[in-house]
Scaffold this motif. Structure first.
Motif, PDB file in Angstrom:
ATOM      1  N   GLY A 185       0.802  -1.211   0.000  1.00  0.00           N
ATOM      2  CA  GLY A 185       0.000   0.000   0.000  1.00  0.00           C
ATOM      3  C   GLY A 185       0.837   1.264   0.000  1.00  0.00           C
ATOM      4  O   GLY A 185       2.063   1.242   0.141  1.00  0.00           O
ATOM      5  N   LYS A 186       0.171   2.397  -0.153  1.00  0.00           N
ATOM      6  CA  LYS A 186       0.837   3.697  -0.180  1.00  0.00           C
ATOM      7  C   LYS A 186       1.736   3.878   1.047  1.00  0.00           C
ATOM      8  O   LYS A 186       1.321   3.624   2.176  1.00  0.00           O
ATOM      9  N   GLU A 202      -1.643   0.187   3.428  1.00  0.00           N
ATOM     10  CA  GLU A 202      -0.933   1.455   3.306  1.00  0.00           C
ATOM     11  C   GLU A 202      -0.417   1.920   4.663  1.00  0.00           C
ATOM     12  O   GLU A 202      -0.980   1.584   5.710  1.00  0.00           O
TER      13      GLU A 202
END
Length: 218
Positions: A185-186, A202
């Protein structure tokens, strides 16, 4: 030759300098003007420090269409916090150089964005997509149709399996790997030697083989 200014210094900046120098050994492509750095004033690796990392310093170079920039101030310690500084420079995206070391093995149908660097002995497989401002250090590997979004960082000898995705700002530590059809994830982070066998949320830190969650990216 095109001209280039490295935004940064010792560390990622000098790694970029080394890559540019190796490119020039194959074909004289870049004239290295120097560095922009907030802390250093003395020459870095023999190249002058042209000023601080500020728009007022940069704007005079933007008048020359042959001057390009490489932004090397991307760091796992800063994670997404460096973005405001990059955006405040107001440099058009197309003026950021993409640097590919001459020893990289890369399929013809790979797509790579602006401001990205792929360092020595890396391998990029067919139909992979790499976004803007990604950094792939030496001996990294991307499998078929792998995707790296903007600002991703792959430390040396890290591995992304086929059809897997690193979302914006994801970081893979040295000798880490993510198997096929998985994602990070980010702004997530995989520590050194991590083996990722399931999706990482994230802003999450993972370590180990198999990887386990140890905290959040603040």
């Amino acid at each position: 030759m095109k001209k280039i200014i490295i935004i940064g210094g010792k560390g990622n900046g000098t790694l970029a300098l080394s890559t540019i120098s190796d490119i020039n050994k194959e074909k004289k492509e870049w004239e290295i003007l120097g560095f922009l750095n907030d802390r250093e004033t003395e020459p870095i690796m023999g190249y002058p420090v042209l000023g601080k990392v500020e728009h007022d310093v940069i704007k005079k170079y933007l008048t020359d269409p042959n001057v390009f920039f490489f932004y090397a101030l991307i760091s796992v310690k800063l994670n997404f916090k460096f973005l405001s500084k990059l955006h405040n420079l107001c440099i058009p995206l197309e003026r950021f150089a993409t640097l590919i070391h001459p020893t990289v093995i890369m399929a013809e149908n790979v797509k790579i964005g602006h401001g990205t660097i792929v360092m020595a002995q890396s391998c990029i497989s067919a139909y992979s997509v790499i976004g803007n401002f990604a950094q792939l250090l030496p001996q990294t590997f991307l499998g078929t149709q792998a995707t790296l979004e903007d600002y991703c960082y792959m430390a040396p000898k890290s591995y992304v399996g086929a059809y897997s995705t690193l979302h914006e700002g994801a970081y893979m530590g040295p000798n880490s790997a993510i198997i096929e059809f998985k994602s990070m994830g980010k702004w997530s982070l995989a520590g050194m030697g991590s083996i990722i066998i399931k999706d990482v949320p994230e802003y999450t830190k993972v370590v180990g083989n198999p990887s386990r969650v140890i905290g959040k990216v603040e």
